[in-house]
Design an enzyme around this catalytic site. Structure first.
Site, PDB file in Angstrom:
ATOM      1  N   PRO A   1       0.823  -1.211   0.000  1.00  0.00           N
ATOM      2  CA  PRO A   1       0.000   0.000   0.000  1.00  0.00           C
ATOM      3  C   PRO A   1       0.859   1.265   0.000  1.00  0.00           C
ATOM      4  O   PRO A   1       1.846   1.362   0.725  1.00  0.00           O
ATOM      5  CB  PRO A   1      -0.810  -0.135   1.293  1.00  0.00           C
ATOM      6  CG  PRO A   1      -0.922  -1.614   1.485  1.00  0.00           C
ATOM      7  CD  PRO A   1       0.383  -2.187   1.013  1.00  0.00           C
ATOM      8  N   CYS A   2       0.459   2.250  -0.812  1.00  0.00           N
ATOM      9  CA  CYS A   2       1.333   3.387  -1.111  1.00  0.00           C
ATOM     10  C   CYS A   2       1.199   4.617  -0.224  1.00  0.00           C
ATOM     11  O   CYS A   2       2.070   5.497  -0.297  1.00  0.00           O
ATOM     12  CB  CYS A   2       1.141   3.812  -2.558  1.00  0.00           C
ATOM     13  SG  CYS A   2      -0.516   4.493  -2.894  1.00  0.00           S
ATOM     14  N   PRO A   3       0.144   4.805   0.614  1.00  0.00           N
ATOM     15  CA  PRO A   3       0.001   6.075   1.330  1.00  0.00           C
ATOM     16  C   PRO A   3       1.254   6.575   2.050  1.00  0.00           C
ATOM     17  O   PRO A   3       1.528   7.779   2.006  1.00  0.00           O
ATOM     18  CB  PRO A   3      -1.151   5.790   2.312  1.00  0.00           C
ATOM     19  CG  PRO A   3      -2.006   4.828   1.571  1.00  0.00           C
ATOM     20  CD  PRO A   3      -1.026   3.925   0.847  1.00  0.00           C
TER      21      PRO A   3
ATOM     22  N   PHE B   1       4.207   6.566   1.189  1.00  0.00           N
ATOM     23  CA  PHE B   1       5.177   7.107   0.243  1.00  0.00           C
ATOM     24  C   PHE B   1       4.540   8.065  -0.764  1.00  0.00           C
ATOM     25  O   PHE B   1       5.212   8.541  -1.670  1.00  0.00           O
ATOM     26  CB  PHE B   1       5.841   5.954  -0.525  1.00  0.00           C
ATOM     27  CG  PHE B   1       6.483   4.931   0.374  1.00  0.00           C
ATOM     28  CD1 PHE B   1       7.726   5.157   0.935  1.00  0.00           C
ATOM     29  CD2 PHE B   1       5.829   3.743   0.670  1.00  0.00           C
ATOM     30  CE1 PHE B   1       8.308   4.218   1.767  1.00  0.00           C
ATOM     31  CE2 PHE B   1       6.402   2.798   1.504  1.00  0.00           C
ATOM     32  CZ  PHE B   1       7.649   3.036   2.057  1.00  0.00           C
TER      33      PHE B   1
END
Length: 349
Positions: free
Chosen positions: A79-81, A83
């Protein structure tokens, strides 16, 4: 070639890897809705629902019939949040590996590499993973993988440069126990040459979906209280059209006073901007006809098959597609990995 999918979502990365010659033998995601989507499209693949921090080596073994066997690839996009660009504006939240979820997902991925020791791996994330401010996080991934014997390569790839009708930049970290992986060279360009095709545009892939028969579909009203302004935004532009700096006679907004995707409208002559994970009535990209895109349209912009089935509400379907790796980009990366690990390549066509 046998692959294990982590943070599988609705399976965009895996669809592309299947085209490159890999077969997903196990998939996993925290969200149970994604398991329902997999059952509709890839029902033969075992799917584990749970946090990666809770998964153990014995869980993998039991899911694979008591023996992991030789695995050619582990692939996934944590999951990207932690970064993401948006995290820079959320000062009260930690970034990168200082975020507990960021640490759990990256550490869990690296633990899987240690337990399974596949011949190669693919880790995908937002472009922000490659930012200088996140250098420690990227270094941690590379160093731990190298200690396990992997030759590691990294690059930021723009999906539009591989035939995807969408400007979507993502960071890829790939590794192989055999040979250094050379990430795929672009096949398309905004400045085409004799060896590079022109970018595929939104108009190229959406034109046949916008017919008179479905033009009056309900549920696609966009802009909210600013719908009248959205109607005036030229294709390919956003709220900045209504600023003094752009010479508007009756400026409505301050220059860079809103997020860039506010009232953002597609141009049929350009690829789409990045499809976000959240469906919104004021944050685009919107169709050039000033409406919210349909699920069938964002599937096209992400290069999913038209017949690909999605579980959940419209908003849940949108989130699954918006979070996915475009299968066409995934296939290009998959072929590079297959070549490095010495596996026979399937015809790219």
């Amino acid at each position: 070639m046998r692959s294990i999918s982590l943070f599988s979502g609705c399976g965009g990365l895996d669809l592309g890897l299947h085209d490159a010659g890999f077969k997903t033998v196990l998939a996993s995601d925290f969200e149970g809705l994604c398991a329902k989507t997999w059952r509709q499209n890839m029902p033969a693949t075992p799917f584990v629902v749970g946090r990666i921090g809770d998964l153990t080596r014995s869980d993998l073994t039991s899911q694979l019939g008591g023996k992991i066997g030789e695995i050619d690839l582990i692939a996934g996009g944590p999951p990207c949040p932690p970064f993401s660009k948006s995290r820079f504006y959320l000062k009260d939240k930690p970034r990168a590996l200082d975020d507990p979820n960021g640490w759990e997902t990256i550490n869990g991925y690296l633990n899987m590499l240690d337990w399974v020791r596949p011949r190669g791996f693919i880790l995908e994330n937002v472009k922000g993973l490659a930012y200088k401010v996140h250098a420690d996080a990227l270094a941690t991934i590379i160093e731990r993988a190298e200690k396990l014997g992997y030759k590691v390569s990294t690059a930021v790839l723009n999906a539009a440069n591989y035939g995807v009708p969408q400007i979507r930049e993502r960071c890829f970290v790939v590794g192989s126990l055999d040979a250094c992986i050379e990430l795929p060279k672009p096949t398309h360009s905004n400045d085409p040459t004799s060896s590079l095709l022109p970018w595929v545009t939104a108009g190229d892939v959406l034109a046949d979906l916008d017919t008179e028969e479905n033009a009056s579909d309900e549920g696609h009203f966009a802009g909210g209280q600013h719908n009248g302004l959205l109607q005036q935004v030229p294709p390919g532009d956003n709220y900045l059209y209504f600023t003094e700096k752009r010479g508007h006679p009756e400026p409505t907004f301050k220059w860079r006073g809103r997020y860039w995707s506010f009232l953002l409208k597609l141009s049929p002559d350009m690829p789409s901007w990045t499809i976000q994970a959240r469906r919104s009535n004021n944050m685009g990209p919107f169709h050039w006809r000033s409406r919210i895109l349909r699920i069938s349209e964002i599937k096209r912009l992400q290069t999913f098959p038209d017949a690909f089935a999605l579980a959940g509400t419209v908003e849940q379907q949108w989130r699954q597609i918006g979070n996915a790796v475009p299968p066409l980009l995934a296939a290009a990366v998959g072929r590079s990995v297959a070549e490095a690990i010495g596996a026979p390549l399937r015809d790219a066509a």
